[in-house]
Design a protein around this motif. Sequence first.
Motif, mmCIF file in Angstrom:
data_model
loop_
_atom_site.group_PDB
_atom_site.id
_atom_site.type_symbol
_atom_site.label_atom_id
_atom_site.label_comp_id
_atom_site.label_asym_id
_atom_site.label_seq_id
_atom_site.Cartn_x
_atom_site.Cartn_y
_atom_site.Cartn_z
ATOM 1 N N ALA A 96 0.826 -1.202 0.000
ATOM 2 C CA ALA A 96 0.000 0.000 0.000
ATOM 3 C C ALA A 96 0.863 1.255 0.000
ATOM 4 O O ALA A 96 1.899 1.299 0.667
ATOM 5 N N PRO A 97 0.447 2.284 -0.718
ATOM 6 C CA PRO A 97 1.120 3.579 -0.616
ATOM 7 C C PRO A 97 0.719 4.255 0.701
ATOM 8 O O PRO A 97 -0.249 3.846 1.357
ATOM 9 N N PHE A 98 1.467 5.265 1.083
ATOM 10 C CA PHE A 98 1.128 6.025 2.287
ATOM 11 C C PHE A 98 -0.208 6.740 2.100
ATOM 12 O O PHE A 98 -0.473 7.323 1.052
ATOM 13 N N LYS A 99 -1.043 6.675 3.118
ATOM 14 C CA LYS A 99 -2.344 7.347 3.100
ATOM 15 C C LYS A 99 -2.350 8.419 4.189
ATOM 16 O O LYS A 99 -2.305 8.098 5.389
ATOM 17 N N SER A 100 -2.411 9.666 3.786
ATOM 18 C CA SER A 100 -2.328 10.769 4.744
ATOM 19 C C SER A 100 -3.520 10.793 5.702
ATOM 20 O O SER A 100 -3.415 11.290 6.830
ATOM 21 N N ALA A 101 -4.646 10.228 5.281
ATOM 22 C CA ALA A 101 -5.827 10.212 6.148
ATOM 23 C C ALA A 101 -5.699 9.214 7.287
ATOM 24 O O ALA A 101 -6.413 9.310 8.289
#
Length: 374
Positions: A96-101
């Motif tokens: 997974a990519p980084f998710k700021s939320a």
Amino acid sequence: MCTNIFINKGGYHVEARSMDFPINMGTELLMGFVGQKNTSNPVVDAEQIPAGQLTSWTNKYGYVGRGAFNTAVVMDGMNTEGLSISILYLPGSEYAPFKSADKRPVLSALEIGTFFLSQAKTVKEARQLLDAHQIVAWAIEGAPGMFIKNVPVHYSVRDKTGDSMVIEFIKGEVKIYHSAGNVMTNAPAYDWQLNYAKQYSSIDVSAEKPNEAMAQFVPQYNELYGDALRPAVLNFMGIPGDYSPSSRFAKCTVLLDNLYAPNSSAEAVYQASIILNSAVVPYTPGNSPKTKITTTTLWCVIKDLDNSVMRFLDLAFFQADQKILPMSVENGYKPLDLKSVNFNAVPDEFASKTIATNTRKDIKVVDVTQVPGF
């Protein structure tokens, strides 16, 4: 490729694994010591991840393992509390990519095993740590300044209570199998392997008559069975014998299901070594560009989780031209008793073996598909 098995009978808990790979992978001895400090270093999406959200931790427990690429990341290891991790290859893994939320602390997928060894006593504790963190994509330094991303792996996590967990990264999601079984290999994914192995569930070493389910797959089965002096051995007819991940998974599952419960730690270690030997892959160099880079078993490790003893066996190293450099097989497995190590005092040789966030700007990140041997 790789094979991981778990002797989990009779009150004994012994894990064994082989490292099969076409480059010298996981050959360095690593030790983690109480009090050493680490900070996650995902590399991928590093510019987007706030520094304060990167996971930082101080080692609570000491551990021993095998590392690769001159890093502090453990490819296979065990801590002083009887928790074990193994990283195996799984083509098709997608991180997974980084998710700021997502405001949970960030940890790269490659680091979770090392993190577990330093922080958890049991699989249950490791699962709680996993759930509490955002797991993101990662890259590892394959050469100075050159990082490799998208290396596909999955995890086996086991402890001395007999609990197990398999962790995979499927379509960008973390997929967890808790209370998992006692075998893991490679592709396809774990749930597929479990279903495949069921095809061989009729094999029973204690059977007193031919196995009709297997007879249709073995030429002249009834003739062989009728002439057998040792029917118990012939009851294994039909078990897969090739080196594909699915066949290794099924074969090791059948063997584990048919083993008697060990009566001592020594018997459990013996059983682990015998089953693992059946999955060791020989070196078979190819002649074409597609088959020139081959896979063989580089090393094996057996971990007695109850008694905190790891046993290492080096089988082969590759030279730069992909020729094999065999190791001596005369000395067998070499034990390392974790109880003999003072994990409260850090030797100089391991003082710098911690995970730290990369601050260099002049790095190059390449996809694993661009690196020969992966």
